[in-house]
Write a protein that holds these residues in place. Sequence first.
Motif, mmCIF file in Angstrom:
data_model
loop_
_atom_site.group_PDB
_atom_site.id
_atom_site.type_symbol
_atom_site.label_atom_id
_atom_site.label_comp_id
_atom_site.label_asym_id
_atom_site.label_seq_id
_atom_site.Cartn_x
_atom_site.Cartn_y
_atom_site.Cartn_z
ATOM 1 N N ALA A 26 0.829 -1.212 0.000
ATOM 2 C CA ALA A 26 0.000 0.000 0.000
ATOM 3 C C ALA A 26 0.861 1.259 0.000
ATOM 4 O O ALA A 26 1.982 1.258 0.490
ATOM 5 C CB ALA A 26 -0.899 -0.010 1.224
ATOM 6 N N ALA A 86 0.522 5.724 0.429
ATOM 7 C CA ALA A 86 -0.358 6.810 0.856
ATOM 8 C C ALA A 86 -0.044 8.079 0.078
ATOM 9 O O ALA A 86 1.126 8.393 -0.162
ATOM 10 C CB ALA A 86 -0.166 7.076 2.347
ATOM 11 N N LYS A 89 3.266 9.105 -4.055
ATOM 12 C CA LYS A 89 2.741 8.338 -2.930
ATOM 13 C C LYS A 89 3.910 7.774 -2.140
ATOM 14 O O LYS A 89 4.965 7.483 -2.701
ATOM 15 C CB LYS A 89 1.840 7.214 -3.431
ATOM 16 C CG LYS A 89 0.513 7.728 -3.981
ATOM 17 C CD LYS A 89 -0.375 6.623 -4.492
ATOM 18 C CE LYS A 89 -1.689 7.210 -5.029
ATOM 19 N NZ LYS A 89 -2.489 6.211 -5.728
ATOM 20 N N ALA A 90 3.652 7.600 -0.861
ATOM 21 C CA ALA A 90 4.711 7.095 0.013
ATOM 22 C C ALA A 90 4.352 5.708 0.513
ATOM 23 O O ALA A 90 3.197 5.435 0.862
ATOM 24 C CB ALA A 90 4.902 8.036 1.200
ATOM 25 N N GLY A 91 5.341 4.826 0.540
ATOM 26 C CA GLY A 91 5.144 3.500 1.113
ATOM 27 C C GLY A 91 4.787 3.608 2.584
ATOM 28 O O GLY A 91 5.332 4.452 3.296
ATOM 29 N N GLN A 115 8.253 4.455 3.815
ATOM 30 C CA GLN A 115 8.102 5.920 3.661
ATOM 31 C C GLN A 115 8.727 6.446 2.372
ATOM 32 O O GLN A 115 8.808 7.668 2.175
ATOM 33 C CB GLN A 115 8.707 6.692 4.854
ATOM 34 C CG GLN A 115 8.192 6.245 6.205
ATOM 35 C CD GLN A 115 6.709 6.459 6.368
ATOM 36 O OE1 GLN A 115 6.153 7.409 5.831
ATOM 37 N NE2 GLN A 115 6.019 5.566 7.054
ATOM 38 N N VAL A 173 9.048 7.775 -1.172
ATOM 39 C CA VAL A 173 8.111 8.484 -2.041
ATOM 40 C C VAL A 173 8.345 8.008 -3.486
ATOM 41 O O VAL A 173 9.447 8.123 -4.013
ATOM 42 C CB VAL A 173 8.309 10.004 -1.932
ATOM 43 C CG1 VAL A 173 7.493 10.733 -2.991
ATOM 44 C CG2 VAL A 173 7.914 10.478 -0.531
ATOM 45 N N SER A 174 7.308 7.469 -4.067
ATOM 46 C CA SER A 174 7.400 6.924 -5.423
ATOM 47 C C SER A 174 6.593 7.754 -6.403
ATOM 48 O O SER A 174 5.567 8.341 -6.043
ATOM 49 C CB SER A 174 6.852 5.490 -5.456
ATOM 50 O OG SER A 174 7.785 4.590 -4.928
#
Lengths: 728, 728
Positions: free
Chosen positions: A446, A448, B447-449, B453, B455-456
């Motif tokens: 997932a 965020a 989005k961040a895992g 954390q 950021v992709s």
Amino acid sequence: MNDAAWQLTATGYEADQITDFGNRFLLANGYMGYRGTLAEYTKAQQVALNLAGVYDRRGDQWRETVNAPNPLFTRLMFAGQPLSVLTQQPLTHSVTLDFKAATFSRRSVFQAGGARVTVSTLRFLSGADHTLGGMRYTVVADAPVAITLTCGIDQQVWDINGPHLTAAAASHFPGGLAVVATTGELHRQVGVWQKQFLPEAAGALIQSEHGQAYAYALQLTPQQPVTLTVLFGVGVDDNCEAVAAKVRAADQTSFDGWLAAHRAAWQGYWQRSDVRIEGNDADQKHLRYSIYQLLAIAPHHARAQSIPARGLSGQTYKGAIFWDTEMFMLPFFLATDAETAHSLIGYRLKGLKGAKAKAQSYGFEGAFYAWESQEDGFDACSDYNVTDVFTKRPMRTYFRDKQVHISGAIALAIWQSYQWLDDLSLLTGGGAEVILECARFYLSYAKAGLLDQVVSIDDVIGPDEYHERVNNNAYTNKLVQTTWQIALQTLQTLEAQAPAEAAKLVARLDFHPLISKLQMALARLKQPTVDDQGVIEQFDGYFKLEDASVATVRARLLDPHEYWGGAYGVASQTQVLKQADVVMMLALFPDDYSAQTHAANYAYYEPRTEHGSSLSWSMYAIEAARMGKTEAAHHFFEQTATVDLTGQSKQWAGDIYIGGTHPAGNAGAWLVALRGFAGMHVAAGRLQFTPHLPQSWHKMAFQVNYQGHAYEVTIANDHATVNEMRKK
Amino acid sequence: MNDAAWQLTATGYEADQITDFGNRFLLANGYMGYRGTLAEYTKAQQVALNLAGVYDRRGDQWRETVNAPNPLFTRLMFAGQPLSVLTQQPLTHSVTLDFKAATFSRRSVFQAGGARVTVSTLRFLSGADHTLGGMRYTVVADAPVAITLTCGIDQQVWDINGPHLTAAAASHFPGGLAVVATTGELHRQVGVWQKQFLPEAAGALIQSEHGQAYAYALQLTPQQPVTLTVLFGVGVDDNCEAVAAKVRAADQTSFDGWLAAHRAAWQGYWQRSDVRIEGNDADQKHLRYSIYQLLAIAPHHARAQSIPARGLSGQTYKGAIFWDTEMFMLPFFLATDAETAHSLIGYRLKGLKGAKAKAQSYGFEGAFYAWESQEDGFDACSDYNVTDVFTKRPMRTYFRDKQVHISGAIALAIWQSYQWLDDLSLLTGGGAEVILECARFYLSYAKAGLLDQVVSIDDVIGPDEYHERVNNNAYTNKLVQTTWQIALQTLQTLEAQAPAEAAKLVARLDFHPLISKLQMALARLKQPTVDDQGVIEQFDGYFKLEDASVATVRARLLDPHEYWGGAYGVASQTQVLKQADVVMMLALFPDDYSAQTHAANYAYYEPRTEHGSSLSWSMYAIEAARMGKTEAAHHFFEQTATVDLTGQSKQWAGDIYIGGTHPAGNAGAWLVALRGFAGMHVAAGRLQFTPHLPQSWHKMAFQVNYQGHAYEVTIANDHATVNEMRKK
């Protein structure tokens, strides 16, 4: 009881039914399957003695299950010519599958000069000792005639990506034959032993391109039947020696003993599994047939084995285990056969290592279960599953990498098994660890949003495989949410009931830091878009796709074998779906949605569904039954209950042959009967029934086990009678 | 100076060159383009008077630029038959494009009975008044002959998705003709006026299927040339009246005046833009040709207009603006023509509203600029850009939705323009807002895992379009990172230099809460995988793709027009890339990477690059030159400098015609010359030169403007001489 409701008979012979009948008339005992083929058939007619859980890879082709040499290969010759359906249209011909006894029989009458020769066979794979089986082959003439009968082990094995058996060593012993071979990849030993009895003649050992056989020259006397009895055993690895000993020790009387033990085992199966219907004999027969299939392929003999998506009907779908088992078949076994349910779950526990390795290979944590699971959870699914019919090129598919809902299916199966069986060992014996690792997988998958903090499950394939690489598939997100909830409930349960084990597990898995993340993720998980009517969007952007009808989409096909999905399939950019997706979610989690939501989604999605998967009809049927649309439900019930009887099931995906039996469709029939028509559900920890019988069903009756209690249930109209039978 | 280096001449006539020459011999003045076609050509030969920035949609087809009626349509007749290259192989024939004067001339000799008739024409589109143009059409015979000359406005306009002009009203006035029409979608008025002068004969007004014309019956006297002079103007909307007045007011002497003003304008262009090479005449000519193309299509006349990816050569690529402008062409204008640079940037400022609307339509915030930008930033890119050659079905492409690096190109262009021109108005005049909105877009896209954390930037297409929907494309992530950095720098700059405006802007955009998010995102943005050698992985998983050679991949094509990319293209699952991607990143941000990294990536990616885009060669050339591989750089320079001269450029993407000129390739030649061979770069705020001349180049010299200063630069071998010319 009506015999017709316990039998499937087909009369007459047509060559184009060979493949279909091979599936339809399958015998199996969980350990092996034997296709519904005739004694004179060879690999050209797709004879297969399919071995559950024995896999092999040849070169760089797909791994698949191994088919053993055929110990029942029998030929009848007259005047140097075979008496065979393959060379002579028989005067009469019929085959019968007896569900109750799990036997296959065949009767054919051939013209042999001036005589008519009748061949009758009876075949079984033992339900009592899964390594054994037998055949009686009786021949009788109405006029004197000289014939030759040969019976041996056919080493010419049908394979899709074979041959898998190398270094086959054939041997013989008094009255018997043996072939012992080795698989190429993992060097597993596969042995077949058979013993033959034919009192009227002495067998001469002969050698053909098929292997060793005994030949019997017979002078038939009118109306005097002659019977060849064949007993065989199939061993794999360690049990070979014991199997060989059993077959060697058999004598002519053993057949009756083996058969009686087999019948007794099946009597037991049926006692706890039968569903009796009054009012609709066709449905009765089809439902029994469906249950027969499940009983035949269930791993009764094993402690951690599961059921392939095409049962034991051959090597299609690589003999692999799909989510079909957990989402469709498991409920049947939970309600009728806890030991088999344990075996199915046990298979997944054993697969945790493979699931963790798969997750890691994609850069994720936790357990990402195999889409096409073979032994030890190895994912046999390749990156290229479909062939483009126009270019003949393999198409990159994403079933393996993107169908992440599989891990949720495993977690849910374990949790529901624990609840249904009220058996904490399902959690403490490895299930809790699997659930937590599945939850961890989704946490690592997932992501965020940086601004809105919404947690998305992006780039997935949901149940509807025609739409690849979508974001926030409602079904998938629901499974993710459920997995996270179950993980927290599992921890609570263990802390309450096995606090020391809980502490040890949390420490070993270093799971404590994830608990708050789970809670956060649950709070922020993307909820699906819902329209004014309550229709749940299948995935982000689905409502914006072209709203074409299934017929319109089908009419766009340029080739009947063309794949509807993938990037450019006829369905891909439309709202047409392959199978129940949102509706499957509603069927699985009925209490989480309002009646209005159930109705609106059924109404919206049903006309847009191709039902191109055998997993689709049952979900629509259950939803229809629950909302009182019993005749619509009945229509879908008929579809799923006859999936292996009509000869209409999908045989092709692109250019890939995918034929075989459809256990999830068979299980779907049981699910519709129980969850749909009988309205079985659990409320407040109690099993309850809210009947919605189709008009033609006056009554249905069945046994069901729940939390260690067995109940006899009778449904009549809208009334259910439930009697507890015995304590666990 | 060598005239040959200022001219492109083609001798002889071949019908299969019509389309190619239409592009190669293009005239343009930023306002309109006129393809290099002959006076007797019609729409079948793709005559087009292409109008910059005037778009129209017909039905549900692609929007594209509008072609105006052709005011120069001229036919010569002898004995009732045309004297035309289309009907008679000319005795001699040549066409010439003069770069210096931006004129097109043509000379053909036809046989007309016993006479040889020579036709000579000279054509220009005014660089002084962009609405005007003219042609001189001279005919002379070597023996007495009677001919007829007709000249009129051809209303049969070539369109790809037209017709766009409706309700065309044709009219005439003394010696002149007019057609005024209206576009279908936005009801824009397009008017064409022309006036003709032919002293030797009276023109008779005639009407044909092409529209109105004047016909002149001429009795040619040997060696006595007769000249038809045509002056025309093209108006759009508000300027129609003024254009009409100018044309009406013109007399025969006006041609010379208009042409003189035109030449003077071009003299000015060349004075500041020419790059002189000693030692390689071919390169000199090709570089001048490249610069000519840029000067011709630059919107000298406009304040907020940009340059389409196919220049003004027609309607291919919808006449739309791509990142080509910012990433390839803008540096040329920054260095030679600040006003045009301002216009290019102004176009994007005007497009902010459209970019915000596009972001919103996909559920994002901020500014997601159009992939194929038309007026007001409208994205003309459709979801289906390629046709499957096997099924003839449109293929869903993702250029519009997934090529998110476009917003970074805009932000970078604005920031670099501000830095290069040292002009704060580029930020305060709207540029800062665009930069912040582009940064916001990426924040909403990223989005961040949940666990790591990280950021992709997932599901994108980088410069290499053959790999769709990839995660963390290195180039894209670099642009995202740069955009975020620029946003913070922009705020710092404004706070220091225009604090009141800074405060107002931050408040108006509610940007304050995003600053800490920007910093966090920058700290956590996914950095690309780098192998032991320093090779940067193009996107997540690229290294795992099949490492096939370009030749191997090409050999897999089943159809020469087949698309290499998409889900199942021959390149898609291999490491073969269409164009510079990682290497483009290195070429754009040279100082951010070590020499070893530059070398390793060049070595790795170059052999895997198809160079299937005109944007590719220049990036490899710049990298090669910088690392001293001057001959490899020279090879790529030749490719990009002759992209519109060889007739070899890609004309097809699937079944879609994509022919036309290649301004980004033309600009690439200048970039290679300046950034590569001259080694121009900015270090510590100063313009510097580190020459790497190819062996054959003894010397190069050019002017360049930087931060309001103009410099005369001479490069000889590895030495650069820089003289400041004058203050701003």
